[in-house]
Design an enzyme around this catalytic site. Structure first.
Site, PDB file in Angstrom:
ATOM      1  N   ARG A 169       8.631  12.322   7.965  1.00 60.82           N
ATOM      2  CA  ARG A 169       7.029  11.898   8.107  1.00 60.82           C
ATOM      3  C   ARG A 169       6.645  11.622   6.345  1.00 60.82           C
ATOM      4  O   ARG A 169       6.733  10.760   5.969  1.00 60.82           O
ATOM      5  CB  ARG A 169       6.539  12.161   8.710  1.00 60.82           C
ATOM      6  CG  ARG A 169       6.486  10.983  10.188  1.00 60.82           C
ATOM      7  CD  ARG A 169       8.582  11.358  10.793  1.00 60.82           C
ATOM      8  NE  ARG A 169       8.069  10.587  11.890  1.00 60.82           N
ATOM      9  CZ  ARG A 169       8.634  11.013  13.401  1.00 60.82           C
ATOM     10  NH1 ARG A 169       7.747  11.968  13.391  1.00 60.82           N
ATOM     11  NH2 ARG A 169       8.378  10.536  13.974  1.00 60.82           N
ATOM     12  N   ASP A 198      14.106  10.861   9.761  1.00 59.81           N
ATOM     13  CA  ASP A 198      13.999  10.070  11.509  1.00 59.81           C
ATOM     14  C   ASP A 198      13.980   8.502  10.076  1.00 59.81           C
ATOM     15  O   ASP A 198      13.821   7.759   9.546  1.00 59.81           O
ATOM     16  CB  ASP A 198      12.704  10.394  11.471  1.00 59.81           C
ATOM     17  CG  ASP A 198      12.409  10.428  13.175  1.00 59.81           C
ATOM     18  OD1 ASP A 198      12.135   9.590  13.630  1.00 59.81           O
ATOM     19  OD2 ASP A 198      11.922  10.969  13.685  1.00 59.81           O
ATOM     20  N   HIS A 265      15.442   7.147  16.175  1.00 61.56           N
ATOM     21  CA  HIS A 265      15.053   7.521  15.117  1.00 61.56           C
ATOM     22  C   HIS A 265      16.189   7.165  14.558  1.00 61.56           C
ATOM     23  O   HIS A 265      15.932   8.161  13.115  1.00 61.56           O
ATOM     24  CB  HIS A 265      14.723   9.087  15.327  1.00 61.56           C
ATOM     25  CG  HIS A 265      13.226   9.195  16.200  1.00 61.56           C
ATOM     26  ND1 HIS A 265      11.992   8.711  15.558  1.00 61.56           N
ATOM     27  CD2 HIS A 265      12.983   9.367  17.366  1.00 61.56           C
ATOM     28  CE1 HIS A 265      11.795   8.832  17.110  1.00 61.56           C
ATOM     29  NE2 HIS A 265      11.477   9.603  18.136  1.00 61.56           N
ATOM     30  N   GLU A 328      12.935   9.909  22.749  1.00 60.35           N
ATOM     31  CA  GLU A 328      12.387   8.478  22.377  1.00 60.35           C
ATOM     32  C   GLU A 328      13.583   7.570  22.047  1.00 60.35           C
ATOM     33  O   GLU A 328      13.585   6.387  21.185  1.00 60.35           O
ATOM     34  CB  GLU A 328      12.048   8.606  21.447  1.00 60.35           C
ATOM     35  CG  GLU A 328      10.665   9.687  21.769  1.00 60.35           C
ATOM     36  CD  GLU A 328       9.507   9.996  20.731  1.00 60.35           C
ATOM     37  OE1 GLU A 328       8.850   9.822  21.221  1.00 60.35           O
ATOM     38  OE2 GLU A 328       9.902   9.933  19.494  1.00 60.35           O
ATOM     39  N   TRP A 394      10.927  19.507  24.972  1.00 55.83           N
ATOM     40  CA  TRP A 394       9.268  19.045  24.540  1.00 55.83           C
ATOM     41  C   TRP A 394       8.231  18.225  25.727  1.00 55.83           C
ATOM     42  O   TRP A 394       7.058  18.117  25.317  1.00 55.83           O
ATOM     43  CB  TRP A 394       8.910  17.364  22.912  1.00 55.83           C
ATOM     44  CG  TRP A 394      10.030  16.775  23.547  1.00 55.83           C
ATOM     45  CD1 TRP A 394      11.373  16.099  23.993  1.00 55.83           C
ATOM     46  CD2 TRP A 394       9.590  15.676  23.478  1.00 55.83           C
ATOM     47  NE1 TRP A 394      11.110  15.124  23.516  1.00 55.83           N
ATOM     48  CE2 TRP A 394       9.850  14.600  23.534  1.00 55.83           C
ATOM     49  CE3 TRP A 394       8.147  15.576  23.197  1.00 55.83           C
ATOM     50  CZ2 TRP A 394       9.542  13.163  23.735  1.00 55.83           C
ATOM     51  CZ3 TRP A 394       7.332  14.417  23.672  1.00 55.83           C
ATOM     52  CH2 TRP A 394       8.156  13.695  23.586  1.00 55.83           C
ATOM     53  N   PHE A 420       1.571  21.794  17.058  1.00 54.59           N
ATOM     54  CA  PHE A 420       0.684  22.191  15.863  1.00 54.59           C
ATOM     55  C   PHE A 420       0.110  21.148  15.332  1.00 54.59           C
ATOM     56  O   PHE A 420      -0.268  21.164  14.426  1.00 54.59           O
ATOM     57  CB  PHE A 420       1.203  22.963  15.401  1.00 54.59           C
ATOM     58  CG  PHE A 420       1.697  24.613  15.555  1.00 54.59           C
ATOM     59  CD1 PHE A 420       1.100  25.052  17.332  1.00 54.59           C
ATOM     60  CD2 PHE A 420       1.889  25.412  14.920  1.00 54.59           C
ATOM     61  CE1 PHE A 420       1.085  25.851  17.863  1.00 54.59           C
ATOM     62  CE2 PHE A 420       1.508  27.188  15.264  1.00 54.59           C
ATOM     63  CZ  PHE A 420       1.511  26.539  17.192  1.00 54.59           C
ATOM     64  N   ASP A 421       0.581  20.009  15.746  1.00 57.94           N
ATOM     65  CA  ASP A 421      -0.348  18.547  14.564  1.00 57.94           C
ATOM     66  C   ASP A 421      -1.223  18.513  15.962  1.00 57.94           C
ATOM     67  O   ASP A 421      -1.982  17.799  15.388  1.00 57.94           O
ATOM     68  CB  ASP A 421       0.967  17.265  14.226  1.00 57.94           C
ATOM     69  CG  ASP A 421       1.302  16.713  15.796  1.00 57.94           C
ATOM     70  OD1 ASP A 421       1.942  18.229  16.933  1.00 57.94           O
ATOM     71  OD2 ASP A 421       2.066  15.772  15.970  1.00 57.94           O
ATOM     72  N   THR A 470       4.631  15.652  11.609  1.00 59.13           N
ATOM     73  CA  THR A 470       3.720  15.396  10.114  1.00 59.13           C
ATOM     74  C   THR A 470       3.400  14.201  10.392  1.00 59.13           C
ATOM     75  O   THR A 470       2.509  13.973   9.256  1.00 59.13           O
ATOM     76  CB  THR A 470       4.010  15.874   8.723  1.00 59.13           C
ATOM     77  OG1 THR A 470       5.207  15.265   8.835  1.00 59.13           O
ATOM     78  CG2 THR A 470       4.685  17.036   8.767  1.00 59.13           C
TER      79      THR A 470
END
Length: 770
Positions: A169, A198, A265, A328, A394, A420-421, A470
């Protein structure tokens, strides 16, 4: 409570001190530590001793010496003269008969004769050296340091202790990656999961397919000018740079696990080579965060393409595991493609979930043939788990539980706790990120061994990792803010025995770690301890305010001043809300029991206007909505910028408990933001409202979002991302304290209008200003 800690606590409590003061400031907390009486001094005359042919000891010694020189100003000589009987100075020695038998374990002793570190393997010696460095940096002073006499026997609880960094990203330089790797090593983490591809960028040079980086590594800015703009934002890692990063990590006993995301992705790859996509069309590299529709094709041409990519990936990364994503992957393109449907019928595959299983297994078999193992996100469980696959869970921990019960190895990285985002607090001074706030304490209490996994299957739990996505972390300083000190909590969760973990002890050890961060130039977050200063107007007097101080994590002492000075030991000790005269400037700092500051000073000026002004962090989501994101003014901004809390599905905000007595006007300082979100099937759920002007309005409703309309503020300026604006209006006379609802009627196909601050005043509004 372990017996050793119980004895220490009893002694300290008898002396009236902190219950944890005798524990050395080591993070993660060792498996076993015994503190004795006395000390040993290390100064510039101290020597590090290693055996002449002990490569592992030499590597650890040089890393320790370099760290000490940079952080303590101690430049210690290294001599190759150590024997099994060596005493004096600091001795590092490989020993096949060391008392700790576990992999990566070590023994560290400090006595009157010096410091001795022994281990059966190179990683253990390295981690022993890290513990020695922490003992030698209990504060930020320079020069000689007195070590307590102690015995440490230490080893990790889990083999996989990881951190994932998303470089797709937003691209980070190789030097920025090395900063992360050094920090991981200093926390005894050993797996760097590198997310390299991605929809928004392909970051890995592949010699056979140069367009992957010539085209796939670069994207345009979002917004109305995107069509005419050049694709200049991005970057990629050459294979030489990757080899250098992998070697740098290996020297610190970190394995780099690459991720090449598939079958979803895939938009950046398909933008480079449309023939490996489903439609044959060439899309642009995506500018939208979230879930995009582009999938890899399932024909043999695409399978061969990806096998060729994996060949070069395996050349670069010697890791046992190769991550292939699998998350996804919405199946719309496969469902709409006659060729894909014909392929499914030919293969006897019943549905698209099973097709993804087939696709992933083709990659898994290929990796197995080359001596590697496939790992993917927990969506690869859908449609049946390929026999060769390991699972990274996840979407909570259920994926790990299911896979382990089936006999597959698993790694836990559950959202939201280990994402952690997610911001560390709701504070106004937090940068952009996701607003599913995960506190330091939340990460610390994470348990990587789910109790639902039967004991006989527990061997399949390899460990855990945190993930640093990110989309909203655009620069290295933001990554550091997101990671530290939650990395400390993660390290203790995956290294320290469960019975030895104690959050109170952890907090007492943090000030020393914060000092090390400052010495290393790491921009850590102090959000867990930062003081929130809140003022509430005194209903009986216009001249006073009731001030409340609080911290996310309870602290021993809060001290404050009202004269502009920095709080110190003699400053007032906050115990309960205080009534102060208006206007007033309050400065506050939290301290540990032994007087160490836990956070930087926070200052808040409180006057009548500030009491009637609410920034974005003080706005709440609306019923059936959620302010889930804090976004920057521009999605690719790397410098500190204004941030805005938004709900991308419903542009609605609530202002709680506004005193409307005497209020005659409202001013909203806001901005037009990029609406760059891939919402897939949820796009139809975005709330649209009728507007009366071209750009729409902010509507303010009393008490409820369907309550009486108090004001309508036309949205001014050009509706282009990154454009601040000011809107204002008169308010009809009301009295009392009310909740207010702020709705946006801006068109949902253009930029998103968001308030940054909403201010109420007693006077008529000034003219609108951009």
């Amino acid at each position: 409570m372990p017996a050793t800690r119980a004895v220490i606590m009893a002694c300290l409590l008898a002396l009236g001190g902190s219950a944890y003061a005798a524990l050395p400031p080591l993070i993660p907390q060792p498996a076993q530590v015994r503190v004795g009486q006395g000390s040993y001094v290390v100064d510039s005359t101290t020597t590090i001793h290693i055996a002449p042919d002990d490569t592992a000891a030499a590597d650890a010694a040089h890393y320790l010496a370099d760290l000490l020189a940079r952080t303590r100003g101690l430049r210690l000589a290294i001599r190759e003269d150590a024997t099994s009987a060596s005493h004096g100075g600091i001795v590092l020695r490989s020993d096949a008969h060391a008392a700790v038998t576990q992999a990566e374990g070590y023994v560290l002793d400090v006595d009157a004769d010096g410091v001795r570190i022994v281990s059966r393997d190179a990683a253990g010696l390295f981690y022993g050296a890290i513990s020695a460095w922490q003992l030698l940096t209990p504060d930020t002073a320079k020069g000689a340091v007195s070590l307590p006499l102690l015995h440490v026997a230490d080893w990790p609880r889990f083999a996989w202790r990881g951190l994932m960094l998303d470089s797709a990203r937003h691209f980070q330089s190789p030097d920025d990656i090395k900063v992360v790797l050094d920090a991981m090593a200093q926390h005894k983490l050993n797996v760097f999961h590198w997310h390299l591809t991605d929809d928004q960028g392909w970051r890995l040079q592949i010699r056979r397919y140069p367009k992957l980086t010539e085209i796939g590594a670069w994207r345009k800015p979002p917004g109305p000018l995107s069509e005419s703009a050049a694709a200049t934002y991005g970057g990629y890692y050459t294979q030489a740079q990757v080899r250098d990063v992998v070697a740098y990590a290996a020297a610190r006993h970190i394995t780099v696990v690459p991720e090449i995301d598939m079958p979803g992705h895939a938009q950046a790859a398909v933008a480079a080579y449309p023939d490996i996509g489903v439609t044959g069309e060439r899309p642009a590299v995506s500018i939208d965060w979230g879930v995009n529709p582009y999938l890899f094709n399932v024909d043999e041409h695409t399978i061969t393409f990806l096998h060729n990519v994996l060949d070069e990936v395996m050349e670069l990364f010697p890791s046992t595991f190769i991550h292939v994503g699998g998350d996804e992957a919405i199946k719309d393109q496969w469902q709409a493609s006659p060729a894909v449907q014909a392929r499914m019928r030919a293969l006897g595959i019943k549905d698209e979930k099973a097709l993804q299983t087939w696709f992933i297994e083709r990659m898994g078999v290929y990796l197995t043939q080359h001596g590697r193992r496939l790992i993917g996100w927990d969506e690869i469980l859908e449609g049946g788990l390929p026999p060769s696959a390991s699972v990274m869970s996840w979407r909570g921990i259920q994926g790990a539980i299911d896979a382990a019960r089936m006999g597959h190895d698993v790694v836990l990285s559950p959202a939201p706790t280990l994402y952690f985002d997610n911001l560390q607090s709701h504070r106004s001074d937090e940068p952009s990120g996701r607003l599913g706030v995960q506190r330091l304490a939340d990460v610390y209490k994470f348990e990587a061994m789910p109790p639902q996994i039967p004991a006989e299957q527990s061997k399949h739990v390899l460990g855990a990792q945190a993930n640093v996505w990110t989309e909203y972390l655009t620069a290295p300083w933001q990554i550091q803010h997101a990671v530290f000190p939650r990395m400390d909590a993660l390290a203790e969760a995956v290294w320290t025995p469960l019975g030895e973990r104690d959050f109170g002890s952890f907090v007492e050890r943090l000030p020393a770690q914060f000092g090390r961060y400052r010495l290393l130039g790491l921009r850590y977050a102090d959000s867990a301890f930062a003081v929130d200063i809140e003022g509430q107007a005194d209903a009986s007097s216009n001249d006073k305010v009731r001030v409340t101080l609080s911290t996310q994590t309870p602290v021993a002492t809060l001290r404050y001043t009202t004269d502009g000075s920095t709080p110190g030991p003699a400053s007032p000790d906050y115990r309960q809300p205080v009534d102060l005269p208006l206007p007033v400037t309050v400065t506050a700092i939290p301290f540990t029991a032994d007087g160490k500051p836990l956070a930087e000073a926070r200052t808040q000026r409180i006057d009548r206007s500030s009491l009637a002004s609410f920034d974005s962090a003080h706005l709440a989501g609306c019923p059936h909505g959620d302010l889930g994101l804090r976004v920057p003014l521009l999605p690719d901004a790397t410098a500190p910028a204004p941030v805005y809390n938004v709900d991308v599905m419903n542009a609605c905000w609530q202002v709680r408990k506004v005193r409307l007595d005497g209020i005659a006007s409202v001013v909203i300082d806001g901005a037009w933001l990029a609406r760059n979100y891939g919402l897939a099937h949820d796009a139809v759920k975005v709330v649209s409202r009728a507007s009366r002007t071209a750009n729409g309005e902010f509507e303010i409703h009393l008490d409820r979002c369907d309550g009486p309309l108090l004001a309508s503020l036309p949205l001014p300026g050009k509706a282009e991302p990154g454009t601040p604006f000011r809107a204002s209006a008169a308010l009809s006379g009301r009295a009392g304290v009310h909740d207010l609802c702020v709705l946006s009627t801006a068109p949902i196909r253009g930029a998103l209008a968001a308030p940054g601050r909403i201010s109420f005043g007693p006077h008529p509004t000034s003219p609108e200003t951009p």
